[in-house]
Design a protein around this motif. Structure first.
Motif, mmCIF file in Angstrom:
data_model
loop_
_atom_site.group_PDB
_atom_site.id
_atom_site.type_symbol
_atom_site.label_atom_id
_atom_site.label_comp_id
_atom_site.label_asym_id
_atom_site.label_seq_id
_atom_site.Cartn_x
_atom_site.Cartn_y
_atom_site.Cartn_z
ATOM 1 N N LEU A 71 0.823 -1.209 0.000
ATOM 2 C CA LEU A 71 0.000 0.000 0.000
ATOM 3 C C LEU A 71 0.859 1.262 0.000
ATOM 4 C CD1 LEU A 71 -2.653 -1.305 2.489
ATOM 5 C CD2 LEU A 71 -3.205 -0.379 0.234
ATOM 6 N N LEU A 72 1.912 1.243 0.819
ATOM 7 C CA LEU A 72 2.794 2.412 0.874
ATOM 8 C C LEU A 72 3.480 2.611 -0.471
ATOM 9 C CD1 LEU A 72 4.371 1.916 4.408
ATOM 10 C CD2 LEU A 72 2.806 3.723 3.708
ATOM 11 N N ASN A 73 3.877 1.488 -1.059
ATOM 12 C CA ASN A 73 4.533 1.541 -2.349
ATOM 13 C C ASN A 73 3.610 2.185 -3.387
ATOM 14 O OD1 ASN A 73 6.826 1.084 -3.785
ATOM 15 N ND2 ASN A 73 6.157 -0.907 -4.558
ATOM 16 N N ARG A 74 2.339 1.786 -3.343
ATOM 17 C CA ARG A 74 1.388 2.325 -4.301
ATOM 18 C C ARG A 74 1.261 3.844 -4.145
ATOM 19 N NH1 ARG A 74 -4.314 -0.605 -4.534
ATOM 20 N NH2 ARG A 74 -2.976 -2.329 -3.914
ATOM 21 N N SER A 75 1.175 4.301 -2.880
ATOM 22 C CA SER A 75 0.999 5.739 -2.694
ATOM 23 C C SER A 75 2.246 6.499 -3.141
ATOM 24 C CB SER A 75 0.610 6.068 -1.253
ATOM 25 O OG SER A 75 1.731 6.068 -0.429
ATOM 26 N N SER A 76 3.432 5.892 -3.005
ATOM 27 C CA SER A 76 4.635 6.613 -3.432
ATOM 28 C C SER A 76 4.751 6.634 -4.953
ATOM 29 C CB SER A 76 5.890 6.014 -2.800
ATOM 30 O OG SER A 76 6.305 4.879 -3.510
ATOM 31 N N VAL A 77 4.127 5.659 -5.622
ATOM 32 C CA VAL A 77 4.137 5.663 -7.087
ATOM 33 C C VAL A 77 3.164 6.723 -7.607
ATOM 34 C CG1 VAL A 77 3.521 4.344 -9.141
ATOM 35 C CG2 VAL A 77 4.860 3.264 -7.327
ATOM 36 N N ILE A 78 1.997 6.844 -6.942
ATOM 37 C CA ILE A 78 1.002 7.832 -7.373
ATOM 38 C C ILE A 78 1.552 9.249 -7.209
ATOM 39 C CG2 ILE A 78 -1.263 8.828 -6.900
ATOM 40 C CD1 ILE A 78 -2.108 6.036 -5.911
ATOM 41 N N PRO A 111 4.998 10.773 -5.736
ATOM 42 C CA PRO A 111 6.287 10.616 -5.074
ATOM 43 C C PRO A 111 6.605 11.785 -4.144
ATOM 44 C CG PRO A 111 6.482 10.405 -7.478
ATOM 45 C CD PRO A 111 5.122 10.936 -7.194
ATOM 46 N N SER A 112 7.081 11.485 -2.953
ATOM 47 C CA SER A 112 7.623 12.520 -2.077
ATOM 48 C C SER A 112 8.658 11.845 -1.193
ATOM 49 C CB SER A 112 6.531 13.156 -1.220
ATOM 50 O OG SER A 112 6.166 12.294 -0.169
ATOM 51 N N GLU A 123 17.423 5.888 -1.435
ATOM 52 C CA GLU A 123 18.150 6.723 -2.399
ATOM 53 C C GLU A 123 17.214 7.746 -3.039
ATOM 54 O OE1 GLU A 123 21.734 3.639 -3.721
ATOM 55 O OE2 GLU A 123 19.850 3.666 -4.847
ATOM 56 N N ALA A 124 15.989 7.305 -3.337
ATOM 57 C CA ALA A 124 15.007 8.224 -3.943
ATOM 58 C C ALA A 124 14.671 9.355 -2.971
ATOM 59 C CB ALA A 124 13.751 7.465 -4.334
ATOM 60 N N ALA A 125 14.511 9.004 -1.675
ATOM 61 C CA ALA A 125 14.190 10.029 -0.669
ATOM 62 C C ALA A 125 15.315 11.054 -0.591
ATOM 63 C CB ALA A 125 13.964 9.384 0.692
ATOM 64 N N ILE A 126 16.562 10.566 -0.643
ATOM 65 C CA ILE A 126 17.712 11.478 -0.570
ATOM 66 C C ILE A 126 17.722 12.397 -1.789
ATOM 67 C CG2 ILE A 126 20.238 11.599 -0.724
ATOM 68 C CD1 ILE A 126 20.302 9.046 1.020
ATOM 69 N N GLN A 127 17.500 11.797 -2.945
ATOM 70 C CA GLN A 127 17.539 12.571 -4.181
ATOM 71 C C GLN A 127 16.452 13.652 -4.182
ATOM 72 O OE1 GLN A 127 17.121 10.111 -7.636
ATOM 73 N NE2 GLN A 127 17.536 11.825 -8.995
ATOM 74 N N LEU A 128 15.275 13.278 -3.715
ATOM 75 C CA LEU A 128 14.139 14.191 -3.788
ATOM 76 C C LEU A 128 14.215 15.305 -2.745
ATOM 77 C CD1 LEU A 128 11.810 14.246 -5.720
ATOM 78 C CD2 LEU A 128 10.411 13.060 -4.053
ATOM 79 N N SER A 129 14.899 15.040 -1.628
ATOM 80 C CA SER A 129 14.883 16.040 -0.553
ATOM 81 C C SER A 129 16.180 16.836 -0.489
ATOM 82 C CB SER A 129 14.634 15.351 0.789
ATOM 83 O OG SER A 129 15.677 14.449 1.067
#
Lengths: 554, 223
Positions: free
Chosen positions: A275-282, A284-285, A310-316
């Motif tokens: 479920l968490l994965n789905r919300s991050s695909v819809i 991303p943050s 890695e995605a969290a680091i890149q995005l923030s």
């Protein structure tokens, strides 16, 4: 409304009069990364008559301004030309409770696809406008928004002053005079916010039920209902409503996130992860990637954990939601994957800007120690451990202690490891569940599955028992005896939130029933100030404070 | 790569155009603006409208439009639409006189149950109606009327001009099917896209024998 018309601007020589809104009394903040656009919007606002218009080119600058000034209007560009968008900024402001209820937030967007984003999120702006927006259209929209705000003003002011019971009372007054359903829904939404802040779940259910009779399919009503049922432990109802919401709107991420929390309570880690994965695909943050990474890590899906961190680091990176802890998570995942060289690079090179002091330094040293130990450099590992232990001194920080405890177990210091992990769980406060999961995993990973229960439940079971006894004594007005139990529990862990809350409540009741006693007042004050430091802005603590002030002033 | 590049270029052009428009708007606040100033402003608006219509349609073709549905008071919406319409503001007939664009309060029919409120994406619908207005204003002799009618699960917007009628309609429809690049065809296609995004609504153009041309856009409740 019957004020004299104000002269605001002329257009082709025609005088444009404004009967409704005194723009010259309003302040505004314009956030846009493009300098020319910032100034263009500012000139439009000035043409409307606004004198106090500030500008900011990025979210960080805007944040500083918003913290120091209560703007009437905030105009934020959706595309801020950085990894985090205007929507991320709005979510951050709402999550951190920084945005004043009296501030009108307008999202400016060049894209028609903003609809997709806004349909997926819980926090939507007061309005959104397509760029470029002509001055007359800007005027109409702002007039409408300011008009709506004027109607709600007594409520909004009470919300900003955190006088939630006053806010509820003002809402009730407005409900009597609300001219139409839209205004009624506006008021009901604010009323539910205030009741939630008061922790008054049974009343908030009534408010949602009321709102459902006006407009039952409003997402905020359904989401609020689902969340309240969740808070009351009624998981079946919460799941039903959240599923209905998702059925109507497949991209509503807040519903997925609530469903994930319910799956976690049911120990369905796999379901929660999906479920968490789905919300991050819809949508991303950084925050969503972090949640996915954590769920993946606890499930042992290390590759997924790595990618999401890695995605969290890149995005923030470089933004206000940047967290140095992301590097700790990434490095720990890399160590667990057997990739100690990369973990060392992550911490020593990539995370360099976060330094190595404080609790971050403790945890960093602990993870580096694991990596060097795995690489065969036991001497370096030992030195790093020593440094971290001395840095930790007698402070309690769950994340740092948990990392250090794991490192101790891994490098063979079983006694130290057990002690640190036990303390990590006890000091975890609101994050207890998640810290306990990490501790459990660390113990199983290092071959100490047999001692999990002792470490996680040892101190906690006794604390719970004492809190329970204290509560019973308190209810029968045996205050001195209850206080002994509380003190005993605090002796096990002096910063346990549950105990501190009980202690504060006990002392308030004590004062109410037995009258003013200087020592009791003193202790009540001390507990409240400790709580305020541990959990700033906590609603329960705020209410204790108000209760305390009421008693003292009487 | 090519796609990213063109997206960047288009975004850049749109921003530049938006800035130009605001500059011209602010310039036109001055009392003694020469006619060229006003003309430049009008051209800029037309160009921007064409670009935005095109981009919105492109988005519609690629992945569909996602309306952000909010509650809108219909009468207020139509009044604001007319008051803020750039096409209406700039409207001059071919004979050189001003065209009157009028929000027709007498024809407005709110549904009693819905209380005159509708649920739709006001930015998208405004974009569509502005292009319908722009079209009506170009073919009107003197006057354009705008109103809404509301039924249980439908909202109908109408734009009526007092222009030549049949011949024009044929021409419009033909242009619309043959060649989408003309601004009329683009505008109509945009209206269709916006209507479809709102619960599979639709649009139509009909000639009222000698009484002008009636544009209709029907929105349905978004599920």
């Amino acid at each position: 409304m019957a004020n004299a018309p104000l002269q605001c601007a002329t257009f082709f020589g025609k005088l444009i009069e404004n009967e409704y809104v005194h723009f010259n009394k309003l302040s505004a903040l314009v956030i846009d990364d493009i300098s020319a656009m910032r100034h263009a919007v500012r000139s439009q606002l000035q043409s409307l008559g606004m004198n106090k218009v500030s500008v900011a080119s990025n979210a960080n600058d805007a944040l500083e301004l918003i913290k120091s000034t209560a703007f009437d209007v905030i105009m934020c560009d959706y595309n801020l030309n950085s990894p985090s968008s205007g929507q991320h900024f709005l979510e951050y402001l709402r999550n951190e409770n920084i945005l004043n209820a009296t501030s009108v937030f307008v999202m400016l967007t060049a894209e028609a696809e903003y609809g997709f984003v806004a349909n997926a999120v819980e926090f939507i702006p007061d309005d959104y406008l397509l760029k470029p927006c002509s001055e007359s259209k800007l005027r109409s929209r702002l007039e409408r928004l300011i008009d709506r705000r004027a109607f709600l003003m007594p409520v909004l002011k009470a919300l900003d002053a955190r006088h939630y019971d006053v806010a509820v009372a003002e809402c009730n007054k407005l409900l009597d005079i609300a001219p139409d359903d839209r205004r009624r829904m506006d008021v009901l939404r604010r009323k539910s916010d205030a009741q939630l802040a008061l922790g008054d779940h049974s009343s908030v259910l009534e408010t949602y039920a009321h709102a459902a009779t006006v407009r039952g399919d409003a997402p905020w009503v359904m989401m609020g209902l689902a969340r309240t049922h969740y808070a009351l432990g009624e998981f079946t109802q919460a799941t039903e409503i959240a599923n209905e919401l998702v059925g109507k709107n497949k991209s509503y991420v807040a519903a997925y996130e609530l469903l994930a929390r319910i799956r976690l309570e049911a120990n369905d880690d796999e379901g929660a992860f999906e479920l968490l994965n789905r919300s991050s695909v819809i949508l991303p943050s950084a925050k969503r990637f972090r949640s996915v990474a954590q769920a993946a890590f606890l499930l042992g899906k290390l590759e997924e954990a790595k990618l999401n961190t890695e995605a969290a680091i890149q995005l923030s990176n470089g933004s206000m939601v940047e967290k140095s802890d992301d590097y700790l998570s990434l490095a720990q995942t890399q160590v667990d994957m057997g990739d100690h060289m990369t973990a060392i690079e992550t911490l020593e090179k990539n995370a360099r800007k976060h330094g190595d002091v404080g609790m971050f330094g403790v945890a960093k040293g602990a993870i580096l120690a694991q990596a060097y130990f795995d690489s065969g450099d036991h001497e370096k590992a030992r030195k790093l451990m020593e440094r971290s232990v001395s840095l930790l001194a007698n402070r309690t920080d769950s994340v740092a202690m948990s990392a250090l405890g794991k490192a101790a177990l891994k490098t063979g210091d079983i006694v130290l490891g057990m002690k640190l992990l036990t303390q990590a769980v006890q000091a975890s406060g609101q994050d207890e569940r998640i810290i306990a999961r990490h501790v459990k995993k660390s113990m199983i990973d290092t071959g100490h599955a047999d001692k999990v229960e002792d470490v996680i439940d040892g101190g906690r079971k006794r604390i719970l028992l004492l809190v329970d006894e204290a509560t019973k004594l308190m209810r029968t007005a045996h205050f001195t005896e209850a206080n002994q139990k509380v003190n005993e529990a605090l002796g096990i862990h002096e910063e346990n939130l549950e105990v501190l809350m009980t202690a504060a409540q006990l002392h308030l009741l004590w004062l109410k029933h037995e009258g003013m006693d200087a020592r009791v007042v003193q202790r009540a004050k001390a507990y409240l100030s400790t709580l305020d430091k541990l959990v700033p802005n906590n609603q329960k603590v705020m209410n204790f404070y108000r209760f305390f002030n009421d008693i003292v002033s009487n | 790569m090519q796609k990213t590049l063109s997206a960047l270029v288009v975004h850049d052009i749109k921003n530049a155009l938006a800035l130009l428009e605001i500059d011209l708007e602010q310039l036109n606040h001055h009392k003694d603006v020469p006619p060229e100033g006003r003309r430049a402003y009008r051209r800029c608006i037309e160009l921007k409208n064409r670009l935005i219509s095109f981009l919105t349609l492109y988005k519609y073709d690629q992945s569909g439009l996602q309306p952000l549905v909010v509650e809108v008071e219909l009468a207020e919406f139509v009044e604001d639409l007319v008051r803020n319409s750039q096409s209406a503001m700039m409207a001059e007939s071919h004979h050189g006189h001003q065209i009157v664009v009028h929000a027709d309060g007498e024809r407005m029919k709110p549904d009693s149950a819905a209380g005159g409120f509708g649920m739709f994406d006001e930015n998208l619908v405004e974009l569509a109606l502005e292009s319908a207005l722009n079209n009506a204003v170009r073919y009107a002799r003197q006057r354009v009327d705008v109103w809404f009618e509301q039924e249980a699960d439908e909202i109908i917007f109408r734009v009526l001009d007092d222009g030549a009628g049949v011949g024009v309609v044929d021409e419009l429809m033909q242009r619309n099917t043959a060649e989408k690049s003309s601004s009329t065809g683009l505008g109509l296609a945009l209206c269709k896209a916006v209507a479809e995004a709102h619960g599979s609504g639709h649009v139509s153009l009909e000639s009222l024998d000698g009484a002008g041309t009636l544009f209709t856009m029907v929105l349905r409740r978004v599920a």
